[in-house]
Enzyme design. Sequence first.
Site, PDB file in Angstrom:
ATOM      1  N   TYR A  50       1.122  -0.901   0.213  1.00 20.14           N
ATOM      2  CA  TYR A  50       0.040   0.125  -0.201  1.00 20.14           C
ATOM      3  C   TYR A  50       1.291   1.416  -0.147  1.00 20.14           C
ATOM      4  CZ  TYR A  50      -4.459  -2.974   0.821  1.00 20.14           C
ATOM      5  OH  TYR A  50      -4.621  -3.822   0.682  1.00 20.14           O
ATOM      6  N   GLU A  51      -0.059   2.214  -0.929  1.00 21.16           N
ATOM      7  CA  GLU A  51       0.829   3.369  -1.262  1.00 21.16           C
ATOM      8  C   GLU A  51       1.726   4.201   0.688  1.00 21.16           C
ATOM      9  OE1 GLU A  51      -1.001   5.412  -2.937  1.00 21.16           O
ATOM     10  OE2 GLU A  51      -2.413   6.360  -1.527  1.00 21.16           O
TER      11      GLU A  51
END
Lengths: 256, 283
Positions: A50-51
Amino acid sequence: MSEPTLSEIMTVTAARALKNTDVCFVGIGLPSEACNLARLTHAPDITLIYESGTIGTKPRVLPLSIGDGELCETATTTVSVPEMFRYWLQGGRITVGFLSAAQLDRFGNINTTVIGDYHNPKVRLPGGGGAPEIATSCGEIFITLKHSSRAFVDKLDFFTSIGHGDGPGHRARLGITTKGPTRLVTDLCVMQPNPDTCEFEVTSLHPGVSRQQVTEATGWPLKFANQVTETAAPSDVELDALRALKQRTAEAHEGA
Amino acid sequence: MAQIMELKEAIAENVHDGDFMALEGFTHLIPHAAAHEVLRQGYKDLTLCRMTPDMIYDQFIGMGRVKKLVFSYAGNPGVGLLLRFRDAVENAWPQALEIEEHSHAAMANAYEAGAAGLPCAIFRGYRGAELAEVNPNIKSILCPFTGEKLAAVPAINADVAIIHAQRANRAGDVMIEGIIGVQKEVVLGAKRAIVTVEEIVDDFGDVSPNAVILPGWTIDAVVRVPGGAHPSYAHGYYARDNAFYKDWDRIARDRDTFLQWMEEHVINAGPDAFGRYAGKGSR
């Protein structure tokens, strides 16, 4: 077990697109659901990123945001956001980016920025976040989005991130060396780009869905591949895993 | 050199009308208590910079304190749109809002360039993205070695950076754990920095030699505000209040409901109100 809904078929079908060996950059919402379902079923070793910087995360419940604590607590490691975008995404470590959209066109270009004019919008949407670079730096892109003529449009109001641009060769002209969108899973069908035109066309219809239904829910003159199959129905194992995941998630978020 | 002080004093000494301010925290460690104090003290004409404006900047925008917003994702993650931001962009309520919009990659790189003392950030980005056509601060540069065309954006150097963290020691060194976002970069790139923390300890104890620690001499003010990130969270202290993020959608939907909520919970409140969220060990 009750019959699967079209939403459940969508999530299960999107999950099946992922391989056990993939390193996947996960968007929030439908992509997150599909990616975690893949991890809980046929792809236990998949690396989900996930970013927020969480690498190899294995959340027990779906996160509401891209940075819920659960993601970090269950990750192999958590890096800073600049490192995430520089070393891991730009560095070419990601095999698949999984995105959703507000508007999508026939070439898989995405708008999540505005409805209407950019400087005087009718609806101001959140904007691109990580998508502009996810769309160009990941090996390939999967998109999942519910079918409606408001979302599947003839012309985007804004070009947030590139799919196949205006057709064959556009990505290459911009110096982009990755494949772009290769698969689109909706609640009615699966679509893949035509190898000659790059235009998304229907390759399989979900059980019980007609060609007319999909055509009516698409805002451009929809094409069908020469061979259109029926999407394989979710197995009991897949459906069970998805329902349990959603149940755990609902309980966790309401109880916060 | 970091001084350990009260929140009111820390904000009064370091924030001014018209400042270029960056309150950071990528979902995690968002400095809500400090933001509320800035709002109480009435600063205006602010240029606010933040990758994900979310609820914290929705409050500044809805209160009419923001001249310009620099950002890369203006939503309520997992919930929906950012409604005070929307009202400002679509209807200029309560005032017009100038925007400078980027991608996450651009802003992350720009914060890093700010910390590194460079004038701009260079990265492989914005290819085929229309933002490059509407934001004049997105330019390109040719690699002098390969000729590859790369994106360039200006470095981010805020007048004042505000972050939240788990712990400080008596010398004002600050330790950050979990999702660290751009916490380090925003502080090292800013002229002045304020850090609110869950607790101040005698020493950090047995931590990894590679722990993320900002030395006290890189910070101006350290303030103890237990629970100060709520409804965001502090890894090891308390979890994200996802139910409140969902409720924000209701509060921010209507102008009067929003203003009433702000009056009651921000303008007529104080940092102690955050203490009830602090419960160490709940996660």
